[in-house]
Every structure is written in structure tokens, then in C-alpha cells.
Design a protein around this motif. Structure first.
Motif, PDB file in Angstrom:
ATOM      1  N   ASP A 215       0.859  -0.753  -0.376  1.00 30.44           N
ATOM      2  CA  ASP A 215      -0.018   0.312  -0.131  1.00 30.44           C
ATOM      3  C   ASP A 215       0.819   1.638   0.352  1.00 30.44           C
ATOM      4  N   GLY A 216       2.427   1.158   0.374  1.00 24.95           N
ATOM      5  CA  GLY A 216       3.156   1.737   0.759  1.00 24.95           C
ATOM      6  C   GLY A 216       2.987   3.724  -1.019  1.00 24.95           C
ATOM      7  N   PRO A 217       2.919   2.448  -1.866  1.00 26.47           N
ATOM      8  CA  PRO A 217       2.912   3.926  -3.486  1.00 26.47           C
ATOM      9  C   PRO A 217       1.257   4.166  -2.907  1.00 26.47           C
ATOM     10  N   ASP A 218       0.477   4.287  -2.623  1.00 24.79           N
ATOM     11  CA  ASP A 218      -1.092   4.831  -2.886  1.00 24.79           C
ATOM     12  C   ASP A 218      -0.885   5.413  -1.864  1.00 24.79           C
ATOM     13  N   VAL A 219      -0.551   5.814  -1.041  1.00 24.26           N
ATOM     14  CA  VAL A 219      -0.801   6.598  -0.188  1.00 24.26           C
ATOM     15  C   VAL A 219       0.611   7.303   0.470  1.00 24.26           C
ATOM     16  N   VAL A 220       2.137   7.455  -0.303  1.00 23.40           N
ATOM     17  CA  VAL A 220       3.078   8.538  -0.271  1.00 23.40           C
ATOM     18  C   VAL A 220       2.841   9.149  -1.226  1.00 23.40           C
ATOM     19  N   GLY A 221       2.698   9.075  -2.257  1.00 19.31           N
ATOM     20  CA  GLY A 221       2.085  10.283  -2.793  1.00 19.31           C
ATOM     21  C   GLY A 221       3.338  10.131  -4.149  1.00 19.31           C
ATOM     22  N   LYS A 222       4.284  11.734  -4.106  1.00 18.22           N
ATOM     23  CA  LYS A 222       4.941  11.648  -4.903  1.00 18.22           C
ATOM     24  C   LYS A 222       6.594  11.392  -3.853  1.00 18.22           C
ATOM     25  N   LEU A 223       7.782  10.985  -4.608  1.00 19.83           N
ATOM     26  CA  LEU A 223       8.128  10.660  -2.810  1.00 19.83           C
ATOM     27  C   LEU A 223       9.705  11.744  -2.807  1.00 19.83           C
ATOM     28  N   ALA A 224      10.083  11.896  -2.120  1.00 18.75           N
ATOM     29  CA  ALA A 224      11.396  13.024  -2.534  1.00 18.75           C
ATOM     30  C   ALA A 224      12.625  12.598  -1.168  1.00 18.75           C
ATOM     31  N   VAL A 225      13.394  12.141  -1.821  1.00 15.23           N
ATOM     32  CA  VAL A 225      14.975  11.432  -0.986  1.00 15.23           C
ATOM     33  C   VAL A 225      15.708  12.996  -0.692  1.00 15.23           C
ATOM     34  N   LYS A 226      15.814  12.748   0.936  1.00 10.99           N
ATOM     35  CA  LYS A 226      16.578  13.854   1.473  1.00 10.99           C
ATOM     36  C   LYS A 226      18.449  13.595   1.749  1.00 10.99           C
ATOM     37  N   ASP A 227      19.047  14.106   1.439  1.00 11.19           N
ATOM     38  CA  ASP A 227      20.280  14.257   2.105  1.00 11.19           C
ATOM     39  C   ASP A 227      20.727  14.680   3.733  1.00 11.19           C
ATOM     40  N   ILE A 228      20.730  14.190   4.631  1.00 13.44           N
ATOM     41  CA  ILE A 228      20.844  14.608   5.679  1.00 13.44           C
ATOM     42  C   ILE A 228      22.333  14.649   6.505  1.00 13.44           C
ATOM     43  N   GLY A 229      23.616  14.276   5.829  1.00 18.39           N
ATOM     44  CA  GLY A 229      25.238  14.533   6.100  1.00 18.39           C
ATOM     45  C   GLY A 229      25.274  12.648   6.276  1.00 18.39           C
ATOM     46  N   LEU A 230      24.754  11.683   5.628  1.00 14.95           N
ATOM     47  CA  LEU A 230      24.973  10.556   6.666  1.00 14.95           C
ATOM     48  C   LEU A 230      26.141   9.431   6.191  1.00 14.95           C
ATOM     49  N   THR A 231      27.091   9.196   6.090  1.00 12.51           N
ATOM     50  CA  THR A 231      27.289   8.778   4.689  1.00 12.51           C
ATOM     51  C   THR A 231      27.664   7.273   5.214  1.00 12.51           C
ATOM     52  N   TYR A 232      27.367   6.812   6.221  1.00 11.73           N
ATOM     53  CA  TYR A 232      27.112   5.213   6.654  1.00 11.73           C
ATOM     54  C   TYR A 232      26.570   4.258   5.850  1.00 11.73           C
ATOM     55  N   SER A 233      27.012   2.599   5.712  1.00 14.01           N
ATOM     56  CA  SER A 233      26.252   1.942   4.992  1.00 14.01           C
ATOM     57  C   SER A 233      25.139   0.798   5.565  1.00 14.01           C
ATOM     58  N   CYS A 234      24.735   0.281   5.428  1.00 17.86           N
ATOM     59  CA  CYS A 234      24.608  -1.474   5.504  1.00 17.86           C
ATOM     60  C   CYS A 234      24.542  -2.565   4.568  1.00 17.86           C
ATOM     61  N   ASP A 235      25.150  -3.937   5.856  1.00 17.52           N
ATOM     62  CA  ASP A 235      24.743  -4.739   5.195  1.00 17.52           C
ATOM     63  C   ASP A 235      23.296  -5.694   4.439  1.00 17.52           C
ATOM     64  N   HIS A 236      23.372  -6.275   3.210  1.00 16.59           N
ATOM     65  CA  HIS A 236      22.256  -6.717   3.576  1.00 16.59           C
ATOM     66  C   HIS A 236      20.846  -5.786   2.702  1.00 16.59           C
ATOM     67  N   THR A 237      20.938  -4.585   2.346  1.00 12.97           N
ATOM     68  CA  THR A 237      19.992  -4.209   1.808  1.00 12.97           C
ATOM     69  C   THR A 237      19.591  -4.828   0.679  1.00 12.97           C
ATOM     70  N   VAL A 238      18.217  -4.533   0.479  1.00 13.33           N
ATOM     71  CA  VAL A 238      17.401  -3.908  -0.368  1.00 13.33           C
ATOM     72  C   VAL A 238      17.601  -3.344  -1.229  1.00 13.33           C
ATOM     73  N   ARG A 239      17.841  -3.501  -3.349  1.00 17.65           N
ATOM     74  CA  ARG A 239      18.136  -2.119  -4.010  1.00 17.65           C
ATOM     75  C   ARG A 239      17.153  -2.877  -4.786  1.00 17.65           C
ATOM     76  N   LEU A 240      16.683  -1.180  -5.518  1.00 18.25           N
ATOM     77  CA  LEU A 240      15.484  -0.692  -7.348  1.00 18.25           C
ATOM     78  C   LEU A 240      17.456  -1.623  -8.413  1.00 18.25           C
ATOM     79  N   THR A 241      16.532  -2.381  -8.692  1.00 17.29           N
ATOM     80  CA  THR A 241      16.499  -2.932 -10.516  1.00 17.29           C
ATOM     81  C   THR A 241      17.647  -1.371 -11.362  1.00 17.29           C
TER      82      THR A 241
END
Length: 521
Positions: A215-241
Motif C-alpha cells: 500500500d505504500g506507493p498509494d499513500v506516499v504520493g510523490k517521494l522525495a529523498v533528502k540528504d542529511i549528511g550521513l555517509t554510513y551504509s548497511c549490509d544486506h540491503t534491498v536495491r532497486l533494479t
């Protein structure tokens, strides 16, 4: 490829940054609030030019703290801002309480109740900001918040929007009542309207899984991703193709360097699906493609194929002889193949050959009906079920996925596809606008035909057959099964986007050259 995070992964990244003294929690909150304001002005530039009025709904956690920052920044921009708090200010986390106090130096905070909300119904606001729970929600909202969210949600319906003349709805991180990990609505039975529906959702550092699932996309509307200065990452993430970087062909190579794919055809009168798959495999770059046809359908196939070869394989023994040719390195099983005993024997022979293999359509039905046949699956297979086929193949997993979400993090389509891949021992591509691809080792990715990549004209007969062909052709070219599924799904969506309205399945392979050119190939 874009990484998608769970709420736990996002918390871990933030905590690692704070623990390293790279940033404070208060600084992250300030950056998040600024990111929301920037996103609002970027989405609706007219709002940045003159003063307006906003309502900010703050919750009892750090998402509420982000809301207090948004309110303060809009106030400093000259806006009139009404701030409401759901919860006790004395129980706010330290950073959220600091921003609560900063806002209180500029204006009042009202208790969020149904009465205070109704008092606003005859007033006009340019922005309503949902800063209630964000990624932290793990249970259904309760008490007065249920009718409050229902009232706001009803005001979002186009034919009822005049009841609450509010113009722009903005959510921080995820709209309230959406599970950030699964996209499921976490609500009690009968309270499906107790959620916030946004025109714009602003999240930070990286998108969350729930933005792209269920249901996420139906209620999110338009998605904006903002950088807040984090450079850390995680293992085992899911990726977009994505398209990958090796779709081009080397000038020095020849057709046999790019593999030979076989597509099994159904009986006479049921051959079109196999030809769609074969055309997809050839267009995506397989060096050679052959339709293996029963004797009764040889003429039917031959009359409609030119660059694609036709070879008689009237039964399992004939198919075994065909597969004696070791240059054949990829197989496509299922499109209109049939579900009779003959078809089951053909699938068994093909799986026993241990070639890279796509199982689609009727092959999936046969696998769901025969545990012995299912046991023949191997690590070089790719299963491509839609929801109905997935339910037949993995009924217990599908039942768990379909169960109402009453707590979070909820069981997601990613979880289900990973579990299915582990059970099958091969790659599973679970179709949908939120197509999920998973391997037995837990690697997972999403091909999202959503937001700016929404491609509704792909919902047409034969579209899935072409996708099976794309994946088969990429397998023939040497792609590993997971990569072939990722790139095949990505190209499939891009072809739908490129052609647009009026698309039918036959158009998809013919759109590939245009897509390749767009990708610089």
C-alpha cells in the motif's frame, strides 16, 4: 542501484553516525526539518514566494521533533503555522523536546483532538504536515487518533476535498499507519481509513522498503529523498533494479558467443506465447533462439517466424535429443505449454538438463502440482510467478503475506520472496508493480513500476511471456540468474514506459532498440 532500507537499518546508520561524533541527533533533526521545507518549496515553487498557512501534526517521538523544526522554519519564512501535539510534551525524547521548546518560543502548541481538528474545517491551509509517527510505528493507532486520521483521510478524497479545504498534504518519512518495512497498513479491522495519505512524502538518506511495497506507493504520493549528511551504509540491503553496465556486445564476438536459447511451444492453437518469449529473447541479445515445437504446431510456428528457428520436439525423448547440443545454454518453459502429462514430462526433461532455465506460466502450475517436479529445480532456475501462481506454489508463505498487519515490522513481499527462493533453491521473481527478485542466499531487489516509472499499459495479455523471454535471452548471454531477472524486469518496464499508451505485448521486444539507445548502448 538505489539502496532501500528497513527502519532498523536506518536507525543503525543514524546511531553509528552519532556514536562516532560525526553529528548529533539534534543536528540530524534540524537537517531533516530543513529537507522537508526544501522539498515542499521544490515541489510547489509558488509556496516559497509568499507567506501561507500550515498545520503541523506532531507525534510523541523524534518524527514529532522533525515536525517542530518544520514549523519553526516555516514560521521564520513568514508563514502562519498551527502546531498540534499528540502526546505528552514531558515524555518527548530529548532532541524532540528541545525543538518543542524552540517552537514554543514562537507560538503555541495545541493538543491534537477531534474537536480541535473540526475547529479548522472552515479555514484554509496551504500545507498539512504529518509528523506523527514516521518509521517508528509498530502497532495500530489508538484512541482519538483513529477518528482524527479518518477525518483527514476523507478530506483527501477528490469528491470530498471541499470538506477540509487543505491544499497540500506532506508526510515526514512515511505516512502515519504505513509500515516502513512492508508498505502494509497497520490498522485494526474496520479502521482502514485511519491513515494519512500524502501528496508528497519526504524521507532521508535513502528510501525505505515500505515506500515501494504493497500500500505504500498509494499513500506516499510523490517521494522525495533528502540528504542529511550521513555517509554510513548497511549490509544486506534491498536495491532497486537498473540496466547494468554490460548489455552491449563486443564487436569481435559472434552469435554463438551470445548463447542459444530454447523456448518450448504449446500445441497447435496455443503457440503465440512461446513466440512472444522467443522474440523477447532474441531482441535482448541472445545469439540464437529456437522454438521447440510439437509436430502438430510446426507449420503454425514456422509460418510466423523468420530469424527465430523452429525445431520439432514432439515429446520428452525428442527434447532430450535436442538438448544433446551443448551450445544450448538457456531454456524457457511454460508460456502456453499446457498442464497435461506430456507437458510435465517435457518440464522434467528440461530441468534434468541443468541448463539456465526460466519457469513461467504453465510450468509454474505444473511445479505446484507435483512435489517431485518441484524437487528438480536447481540453482540456475528463475521462477516468475504472479500473485496467483505464487499462492499455488507457496500457499503457506502467501497466507502469511496476505494476513492483516497488526504489528510492525510486518511480513513483507520481500520477506515472502526470500522465503520462497530459499525453499525452491533458486531465484524467484514475484511479479507486480512492486516486482521483488530474491535468491536463496537472501539477496533481494525490487523492480518498481511505480512513481515516475509507473507503466500501467504493461497490464496486457502476453506481457509476462515477453518478460520470461527477456530473462531467458540474458541467461543465454551469460548473465547469472539473479542479474538476468533484475535486468530483464528493468528493461521490461522501460519498454512499457518508452512505448506508452496503446501498448500490446508484441510491441515490447520491438521497443528494445529504442530503450538500448536511450541507455547509450
Amino acid at each position: 542501484m538505489t539502496e532501500l532500507l528497513t527502519s532498523a537499518q536506518m536507525r543503525a546508520i543514524e546511531q553509528a553516525a552519532i556514536a562516532s561524533d560525526a553529528v548529533t541527533g539534534l543536528e540530524l533533526m534540524e537537517r531533516a526539518g530543513q529537507g522537508v521545507v526544501d522539498a515542499v518549496f521544490e515541489e510547489w515553487p509558488a509556496l516559497a514566494k509568499t507567506s501561507h498557512r500550515a498545520v503541523v501534526l506532531c507525534g510523541p517521538g523524534n518524527n514529532g521533533g522533525d515536525g517542530f523544526v518544520v514549523a519553526r522554519l516555516l514560521k521564520q519564512h513568514g508563514w502562519d503555522v498551527d502546531v498540534f501535539l499528540y502526546g505528552d510534551p514531558d515524555r518527548l525524547p530529548v532532541d524532540a523536546r528541545t525543538n518543542y521548546d524552540r517552537w514554543c518560543a514562537l507560538g503555541p502548541v495545541q493538543n491534537l483532538t477531534l474537536k480541535t481538528l473540526h475547529d479548522l474545517q472552515n479555514e484554509h491551509f496551504s500545507v498539512v504536515c504529518d509528523a506523527l509517527f514516521g518509521t517508528g510505528l509498530t502497532r495500530p493507532v489508538q484512541g482519538d487518533l483513529v477518528p482524527i486520521l479518518k477525518t483527514i483521510r476523507l478530506g483527501l478524497w477528490p469528491y470530498e476535498r471541499a470538506r477540509l479545504p487543505l491544499e497540500h498534504y506532506v508526510a515526514i518519512d512515511v505516512p502515519t499507519s504505513i509500515c516502513a518495512d512492508s508498505g502494509e497498513l497497520i490498522v485494526k479491522e474496520g479502521d482502514t481509513l485511519a491513515h494519512f495519505r500524502a501528496d508528497l512524502t519526504v524521507t532521508f538518506h535513502a528510501p525505505k522498503l515500505g515506500h515501494y511495497l504493497c500500500d505504500g506507493p498509494d499513500v506516499v504520493g510523490k517521494l522525495a529523498v533528502k540528504d542529511i549528511g550521513l555517509t554510513y551504509s548497511c549490509d544486506h540491503t534491498v536495491r532497486l533494479t537498473g540496466a547494468g553496465d554490460d548489455l552491449d556486445k563486443e564487436a569481435s564476438r559472434h552469435k554463438f558467443s551470445h548463447g542459444h536459447a530454447i523456448v518450448l511451444s504449446g500445441a497447435a492453437g496455443h503457440t503465440g506465447a512461446a513466440r512472444l518469449s522467443a522474440r523477447g529473447a532474441l531482441r535482448v541479445g541472445a545469439g540464437m533462439v529456437t522454438v521447440a515445437s510439437p509436430k502438430s504446431a510446426m507449420l503454425e510456428n514456422a509460418l510466423q517466424l523468420t530469424a527465430i528457428m523452429v525445431l520439432e520436439a514432439d515429446g520428452p525423448q525428442a527434447l532430450k535429443r535436442v538438448l544433446d547440443d551443448e551450445r544450448i545454454n538457456a531454456l524457457c518453459l511454460g508460456p502456453a505449454l499446457g498442464v497435461d502429462t506430456r507437458a510435465a514430462k517435457l518440464v522434467a526433461v528440461a530441468l534434468e538438463a541443468k541448463r539456465k532455465t526460466v519457469c513461467d506460466a504453465d510450468a509454474l502450475t505444473l511445479l505446484s502440482q507435483d512435489a517431485g517436479l518441484f524437487a528438480k529445480l536447481h540453482e540456475s532456475c528463475v521462477l516468475t510467478p504472479h500473485a496467483g501462481e505464487f499462492k499455488r506454489l507457496f500457499p503457506d508463505i502467501a497466507e502469511k503475506l496476505d494476513a492483516p498487519a497488526i504489528t510492525g515490522p510486518a511480513y513483507s513481499k520481500v520477506d515472502a520472496t526470500r522465503d520462497a527462493a530459499k525453499r525452491a533453491g533458486c531465484v524467484v521473481l514475484f511479479k507486480g508493480a512492486d516486482t521483488v527478485i530474491a535468491s536463496p542466499d537472501g539477496k533481494a531487489s525490487i523492480n518498481a513500476s511505480l512513481y515516475e516509472r509507473s507503466a500501467p499499459w504493461l497490464a496486457t495479455a502476453g506481457s509476462g511471456d515477453v518478460l520470461a523471454g527477456f530473462i531467458t535471452g540474458l541467461l543465454a548471454r551469460g548473465y547469472a540468474p539473479h542479474a538476468a531477472a533484475e535486468v530483464g524486469a528493468y528493461l521490461h518496464t522501460e519498454c512499457g514506459l518508452s512505448f506508452g499508451a496503446g501498448l500490446v505485448a508484441e510491441d515490447l521486444p520491438e521497443e528494445l532498440p529504442k530503450v538500448f539507445k536511450m541507455l547509450g548502448i
